[in-house]
Design a protein around this motif. Structure first.
Motif, mmCIF file in Angstrom:
data_model
loop_
_atom_site.group_PDB
_atom_site.id
_atom_site.type_symbol
_atom_site.label_atom_id
_atom_site.label_comp_id
_atom_site.label_asym_id
_atom_site.label_seq_id
_atom_site.Cartn_x
_atom_site.Cartn_y
_atom_site.Cartn_z
ATOM 1 N N SER A 4 37.122 42.289 58.831
ATOM 2 C CA SER A 4 37.697 42.106 57.507
ATOM 3 C C SER A 4 38.384 40.761 57.396
ATOM 4 N N VAL A 5 38.328 40.229 56.209
ATOM 5 C CA VAL A 5 39.058 39.008 55.903
ATOM 6 C C VAL A 5 40.511 39.385 55.679
ATOM 7 N N ASN A 6 41.427 38.635 56.214
ATOM 8 C CA ASN A 6 42.829 38.827 55.920
ATOM 9 C C ASN A 6 43.113 38.036 54.654
ATOM 10 N N LEU A 7 43.083 38.707 53.515
ATOM 11 C CA LEU A 7 43.265 38.022 52.243
ATOM 12 C C LEU A 7 44.684 37.484 52.150
ATOM 13 N N THR A 8 44.797 36.220 51.881
ATOM 14 C CA THR A 8 46.121 35.631 51.733
ATOM 15 C C THR A 8 46.643 35.795 50.319
ATOM 16 N N GLU A 9 45.745 36.075 49.371
ATOM 17 C CA GLU A 9 46.192 36.208 47.993
ATOM 18 C C GLU A 9 45.212 37.044 47.193
ATOM 19 N N LEU A 10 45.747 38.011 46.510
ATOM 20 C CA LEU A 10 45.016 38.820 45.547
ATOM 21 C C LEU A 10 45.898 38.800 44.314
ATOM 22 N N THR A 54 41.115 39.987 38.252
ATOM 23 C CA THR A 54 41.746 39.889 39.565
ATOM 24 C C THR A 54 40.960 38.879 40.394
ATOM 25 N N ILE A 55 41.680 37.963 41.020
ATOM 26 C CA ILE A 55 41.078 36.913 41.841
ATOM 27 C C ILE A 55 41.459 37.135 43.302
ATOM 28 N N ALA A 56 40.476 37.046 44.189
ATOM 29 C CA ALA A 56 40.717 37.105 45.634
ATOM 30 C C ALA A 56 40.594 35.689 46.176
ATOM 31 N N ARG A 57 41.625 35.244 46.891
ATOM 32 C CA ARG A 57 41.661 33.887 47.430
ATOM 33 C C ARG A 57 41.966 33.968 48.920
ATOM 34 N N HIS A 58 41.228 33.202 49.698
ATOM 35 C CA HIS A 58 41.455 33.184 51.144
ATOM 36 C C HIS A 58 41.273 31.757 51.648
ATOM 37 N N GLY A 60 42.717 29.108 50.828
ATOM 38 C CA GLY A 60 42.725 28.111 49.761
ATOM 39 C C GLY A 60 41.475 28.115 48.896
ATOM 40 N N ILE A 61 40.584 29.093 49.091
ATOM 41 C CA ILE A 61 39.326 29.146 48.342
ATOM 42 C C ILE A 61 39.248 30.456 47.576
ATOM 43 N N ASP A 62 38.886 30.379 46.290
ATOM 44 C CA ASP A 62 38.630 31.587 45.515
ATOM 45 C C ASP A 62 37.348 32.209 46.050
ATOM 46 N N MET A 63 37.458 33.437 46.579
ATOM 47 C CA MET A 63 36.325 34.087 47.243
ATOM 48 C C MET A 63 35.650 35.142 46.380
ATOM 49 N N GLY A 64 36.337 35.660 45.375
ATOM 50 C CA GLY A 64 35.744 36.701 44.548
ATOM 51 C C GLY A 64 36.643 37.035 43.377
ATOM 52 N N PHE A 65 36.111 37.873 42.498
ATOM 53 C CA PHE A 65 36.883 38.315 41.342
ATOM 54 C C PHE A 65 36.384 39.671 40.873
ATOM 55 N N ALA A 66 37.232 40.344 40.116
ATOM 56 C CA ALA A 66 36.863 41.582 39.430
ATOM 57 C C ALA A 66 37.380 41.469 38.001
ATOM 58 N N LEU A 67 36.537 41.789 37.045
ATOM 59 C CA LEU A 67 36.885 41.794 35.626
ATOM 60 C C LEU A 67 36.779 43.230 35.145
ATOM 61 N N SER A 68 37.861 43.743 34.557
ATOM 62 C CA SER A 68 37.931 45.156 34.197
ATOM 63 C C SER A 68 38.597 45.327 32.847
ATOM 64 N N ARG A 69 38.382 46.507 32.260
ATOM 65 C CA ARG A 69 39.075 46.830 31.006
ATOM 66 C C ARG A 69 39.393 48.310 30.968
#
Length: 158
Positions: A4-10, A54-58, A60-69
């Motif tokens: 697993s990636v240790n996400l530094t920022e969500l 929601t943005i996942a950053r690891h 210093g790089i944006d690695m993924g996102f989720a768009l929800s409603r």
């Protein structure tokens, strides 16, 4: 590299993140399936009530996102994408769990999504407790007007 990636920022995203979202979509979605949205579509959706990004950053790089409603007691995961380098490293799972947690905070009882039939992301959705509830024939229009089926998944959250 496995594990697993240790996400530094969500974090919560905004319209200011649309350039990064667009780049991630271009890397994540194969154009032959017609799954990616345009920046204008994303911006239009972000301007609606009940929508969150929601943005996942690891590293210093944006690695993924989720768009929800959410609308009342239901929510929909509209898009979830991870860069290929973030796959099978925990990025998608972290985004999905964050989406479900946010939906729960908003009073949602059921969250649903649709995914192209045959997409490997189904493994993630099933692992996180989503169950298949339907199909949409010819839902995605890819290159050359080729049609692809979609599967609908849902999860009840307390």
């Amino acid at each position: 590299m496995s594990g697993s990636v240790n996400l530094t920022e969500l974090r919560q995203g905004s319209a200011a993140d649309l350039a990064a979202v667009s780049v991630i979509m271009q890397e994540a979605f194969d154009p032959r399936y017609g799954e990616a949205w345009t920046s204008a579509q994303c911006l239009g959706m972000l301007s609606m009530p009940g929508v969150w990004l929601t943005i996942a950053r690891h590293g210093g790089i944006d690695m993924g996102f989720a768009l929800s409603r959410e609308t009342g007691e239901e929510a929909e995961l509209l898009l979830l994408a991870t860069r290929p380098t973030g796959r099978r490293r925990g990025v998608g799972g972290a985004l999905l769990r964050a989406t479900v947690a946010e939906a729960k905070l908003r009073g949602v009882k059921r969250i649903h999504l649709e995914v192209r039939a045959g997409n490997e992301a189904v493994l993630l959705y099933r692992r996180e407790g989503f169950e298949k509830v339907g199909e949409r024939r010819g839902y995605y229009r890819g290159r050359g007007s080729q049609l692809y089926d979609a599967e609908t998944y849902a999860k009840y959250i307390a």
